[in-house]
Scaffold this motif. Sequence first.
Motif, PDB file in Angstrom:
ATOM      1  N   GLY A 179       5.952 -10.731 -38.039  1.00  0.00           N
ATOM      2  CA  GLY A 179       5.221 -11.690 -37.441  1.00  0.00           C
ATOM      3  C   GLY A 179       4.219 -11.175 -36.410  1.00  0.00           C
ATOM      4  N   GLU A 180       4.641 -10.225 -35.494  1.00  0.00           N
ATOM      5  CA  GLU A 180       3.742  -9.991 -34.505  1.00  0.00           C
ATOM      6  C   GLU A 180       2.528  -9.369 -35.135  1.00  0.00           C
ATOM      7  OE1 GLU A 180       6.948  -6.857 -34.588  1.00  0.00           O
ATOM      8  OE2 GLU A 180       6.777  -8.756 -35.236  1.00  0.00           O
ATOM      9  N   GLY A 181       2.760  -8.376 -36.122  1.00  0.00           N
ATOM     10  CA  GLY A 181       1.627  -7.999 -36.635  1.00  0.00           C
ATOM     11  C   GLY A 181       0.509  -8.822 -37.251  1.00  0.00           C
ATOM     12  N   ALA A 182       1.174  -9.817 -37.968  1.00  0.00           N
ATOM     13  CA  ALA A 182       0.250 -11.119 -38.393  1.00  0.00           C
ATOM     14  C   ALA A 182      -0.429 -11.821 -37.160  1.00  0.00           C
ATOM     15  CB  ALA A 182       1.271 -12.140 -38.983  1.00  0.00           C
ATOM     16  N   MET A 183       0.061 -11.938 -36.018  1.00  0.00           N
ATOM     17  CA  MET A 183      -0.843 -12.474 -35.062  1.00  0.00           C
ATOM     18  C   MET A 183      -1.958 -11.581 -34.618  1.00  0.00           C
ATOM     19  SD  MET A 183       0.910 -15.553 -34.722  1.00  0.00           S
ATOM     20  CE  MET A 183       0.965 -15.459 -36.633  1.00  0.00           C
ATOM     21  N   GLN A 184      -1.639 -10.455 -34.518  1.00  0.00           N
ATOM     22  CA  GLN A 184      -2.473  -9.285 -34.213  1.00  0.00           C
ATOM     23  C   GLN A 184      -3.769  -9.230 -35.307  1.00  0.00           C
ATOM     24  OE1 GLN A 184      -0.041  -5.886 -34.214  1.00  0.00           O
ATOM     25  NE2 GLN A 184       0.579  -6.100 -31.901  1.00  0.00           N
ATOM     26  N   GLU A 185      -3.256  -9.213 -36.478  1.00  0.00           N
ATOM     27  CA  GLU A 185      -4.313  -9.495 -37.624  1.00  0.00           C
ATOM     28  C   GLU A 185      -5.254 -10.564 -37.567  1.00  0.00           C
ATOM     29  OE1 GLU A 185      -4.893  -9.072 -42.352  1.00  0.00           O
ATOM     30  OE2 GLU A 185      -2.965  -8.479 -41.500  1.00  0.00           O
ATOM     31  N   VAL A 187      -5.973 -12.416 -34.731  1.00  0.00           N
ATOM     32  CA  VAL A 187      -6.873 -12.261 -33.591  1.00  0.00           C
ATOM     33  C   VAL A 187      -8.071 -11.331 -34.117  1.00  0.00           C
ATOM     34  CG1 VAL A 187      -6.966 -11.416 -31.210  1.00  0.00           C
ATOM     35  CG2 VAL A 187      -5.064 -12.892 -31.915  1.00  0.00           C
ATOM     36  N   ARG A 188      -7.763 -10.425 -34.855  1.00  0.00           N
ATOM     37  CA  ARG A 188      -8.834  -9.067 -35.036  1.00  0.00           C
ATOM     38  C   ARG A 188      -9.530 -10.076 -35.939  1.00  0.00           C
ATOM     39  NH1 ARG A 188      -4.393  -5.299 -34.876  1.00  0.00           N
ATOM     40  NH2 ARG A 188      -3.999  -5.830 -37.144  1.00  0.00           N
ATOM     41  N   HIS A 189      -9.106 -10.735 -36.818  1.00  0.00           N
ATOM     42  CA  HIS A 189     -10.019 -11.437 -37.968  1.00  0.00           C
ATOM     43  C   HIS A 189     -10.863 -12.508 -37.195  1.00  0.00           C
ATOM     44  CE1 HIS A 189     -11.355 -12.805 -41.869  1.00  0.00           C
ATOM     45  NE2 HIS A 189     -11.108 -14.125 -41.333  1.00  0.00           N
ATOM     46  N   LEU A 190     -10.435 -13.165 -36.343  1.00  0.00           N
ATOM     47  CA  LEU A 190     -11.271 -14.082 -35.578  1.00  0.00           C
ATOM     48  C   LEU A 190     -12.394 -13.506 -34.475  1.00  0.00           C
ATOM     49  CD1 LEU A 190      -8.393 -16.614 -34.615  1.00  0.00           C
ATOM     50  CD2 LEU A 190     -10.254 -17.075 -36.334  1.00  0.00           C
ATOM     51  N   VAL A 191     -11.669 -12.541 -33.935  1.00  0.00           N
ATOM     52  CA  VAL A 191     -12.754 -11.620 -33.206  1.00  0.00           C
ATOM     53  C   VAL A 191     -13.930 -11.010 -33.989  1.00  0.00           C
ATOM     54  CG1 VAL A 191     -13.127  -9.616 -31.615  1.00  0.00           C
ATOM     55  CG2 VAL A 191     -11.256 -11.011 -31.284  1.00  0.00           C
ATOM     56  N   GLY A 192     -13.568 -10.707 -35.133  1.00  0.00           N
ATOM     57  CA  GLY A 192     -14.770 -10.277 -35.775  1.00  0.00           C
ATOM     58  C   GLY A 192     -15.611 -11.091 -36.347  1.00  0.00           C
ATOM     59  N   LEU A 193     -15.282 -12.468 -36.347  1.00  0.00           N
ATOM     60  CA  LEU A 193     -16.092 -13.557 -36.698  1.00  0.00           C
ATOM     61  C   LEU A 193     -17.028 -13.875 -35.573  1.00  0.00           C
ATOM     62  CD1 LEU A 193     -13.671 -15.532 -39.049  1.00  0.00           C
ATOM     63  CD2 LEU A 193     -15.696 -14.290 -39.811  1.00  0.00           C
ATOM     64  N   GLY A 194     -16.456 -13.508 -34.393  1.00  0.00           N
ATOM     65  CA  GLY A 194     -17.491 -13.842 -33.270  1.00  0.00           C
ATOM     66  C   GLY A 194     -16.581 -14.770 -32.241  1.00  0.00           C
ATOM     67  N   HIS A 195     -15.514 -15.033 -32.442  1.00  0.00           N
ATOM     68  CA  HIS A 195     -14.695 -15.748 -31.459  1.00  0.00           C
ATOM     69  C   HIS A 195     -14.337 -15.208 -30.463  1.00  0.00           C
ATOM     70  CE1 HIS A 195     -14.136 -19.398 -34.241  1.00  0.00           C
ATOM     71  NE2 HIS A 195     -14.203 -18.450 -35.257  1.00  0.00           N
ATOM     72  N   ARG A 196     -14.521 -15.941 -29.292  1.00  0.00           N
ATOM     73  CA  ARG A 196     -13.894 -15.350 -27.825  1.00  0.00           C
ATOM     74  C   ARG A 196     -12.678 -16.084 -27.208  1.00  0.00           C
ATOM     75  NH1 ARG A 196     -15.756 -12.018 -30.401  1.00  0.00           N
ATOM     76  NH2 ARG A 196     -17.379 -10.444 -30.061  1.00  0.00           N
ATOM     77  N   ARG A 197     -12.867 -17.358 -27.492  1.00  0.00           N
ATOM     78  CA  ARG A 197     -12.002 -18.486 -26.694  1.00  0.00           C
ATOM     79  C   ARG A 197     -10.975 -18.592 -27.940  1.00  0.00           C
ATOM     80  NH1 ARG A 197     -16.624 -21.086 -24.886  1.00  0.00           N
ATOM     81  NH2 ARG A 197     -16.015 -22.886 -26.275  1.00  0.00           N
ATOM     82  N   ILE A 198      -9.985 -18.005 -28.000  1.00  0.00           N
ATOM     83  CA  ILE A 198      -8.808 -18.106 -28.873  1.00  0.00           C
ATOM     84  C   ILE A 198      -7.561 -18.644 -28.144  1.00  0.00           C
ATOM     85  CG2 ILE A 198      -7.513 -17.154 -30.603  1.00  0.00           C
ATOM     86  CD1 ILE A 198      -9.843 -14.821 -30.743  1.00  0.00           C
ATOM     87  N   GLY A 199      -7.015 -19.837 -28.851  1.00  0.00           N
ATOM     88  CA  GLY A 199      -5.829 -20.344 -28.405  1.00  0.00           C
ATOM     89  C   GLY A 199      -4.561 -19.846 -29.228  1.00  0.00           C
ATOM     90  N   PHE A 200      -3.356 -20.189 -28.530  1.00  0.00           N
ATOM     91  CA  PHE A 200      -2.383 -19.800 -29.215  1.00  0.00           C
ATOM     92  C   PHE A 200      -1.241 -20.971 -29.216  1.00  0.00           C
ATOM     93  CE2 PHE A 200       1.997 -17.443 -29.248  1.00  0.00           C
ATOM     94  CZ  PHE A 200       1.939 -17.182 -30.616  1.00  0.00           C
TER      95      PHE A 200
END
Length: 364
Positions: A179-185, A187-200
């Motif tokens: 699950g921790e790997g999924a959360m990392q992936e 975030v990386r996917h969202l950052v790649g799309l241009g997101h900078r403010r990401i909630g959890f």
Amino acid sequence: MGVTGRQGHLTARSPRVTIADVSRALGVTKSTVSRALNAYPDISASTQLRVRRMADKMGYRPLSHAQAIRTGLTKSLGLVIQMADHDSQRPFLAEFLSGLSQGASAEGWTLTIAASDSPQHTLDMFGSMIADRKVDGFILPRPMINDARVAMLRQADVPFVLFGRNPDPAGCAWFDVLGEGAMQEAVRHLVGLGHRRIGFINGGRQYTYAALRHTGFMQAMAAAGLPVDPAHIKENAVTVDEGAAAADALLDTPQRPTAIVCAVDFAALGVYRAAAARGLTIGKDVSVISYDGTPDGGHAQPPLSTFAVDFTNSGKRLSTLLIRRIKGEPLDTLREEVPATFLNRGSVGPPARNWPSSSKQMAQ
């Protein structure tokens, strides 16, 4: 007394095939056959395979009661379903049980299932099943950081395998999806799309999975060089209602997140509800990525982007690992971790341009 054959006439009952019959057919001793069928390590893998094939061909079936007396094993795996859990009747339970059963039967074992209505009832069930010698070990789904089930089985020296992990690995075999790997992936996917403010939005912090997923999220944000606003982190959301309440808090912050990562699908569906109440479109105004792969997420509009788990395969591996544990294999060979599968669907997109950063600005 005869039995009715396929053609409808009476045929003599075939005598039960014994170990002695198999040993004669193979030209080996009864001891070799017995030890091969019980997977003793002093019998080579090739001999074990040859004996099992002949036994199957001849229709040999052990007498389970006699075998339990001789080996001390009932050849049954135990599972107690905790009905008090928020998703005890979750849609993937049938797949999980099917996998457990398939994994057990492939080794000639059975699965014994019980249900409890409270944590104490679960421990009572364990005690009863152990005392009555109904099972040889237990599968423990969703381990907790302070897990009374683990403590009890360690104390009783009863084998078990976790569907998850434990902070203290002593005595623990496990199968887990990362699950921790999924959360990392995510975030990386969202950052790649241009997101900078990401909630959890995390799940129940009493569970080990929640701590791992929180760590994965924080590590990925740090690796991307992005700050984490404490107001954009919420815990203990495992239902749609709790997810909606958590999302309400995130979306009402002065600089609302453009994307939200959720530890469980039900919380993510709560984000859908909170977004709709504000006139926000999922996948355009706010992106959502979650974890579980539930059918509910696939039926949402738009379909939820999530990390799916193969629950049938997980069940098979858990049964196999527990049987190996019961037979005495070292624990360090009985810990398996696999990645989840990302289902990239409609709830994710680039951050919206020129959209107010908070619902308060929208009202102005």
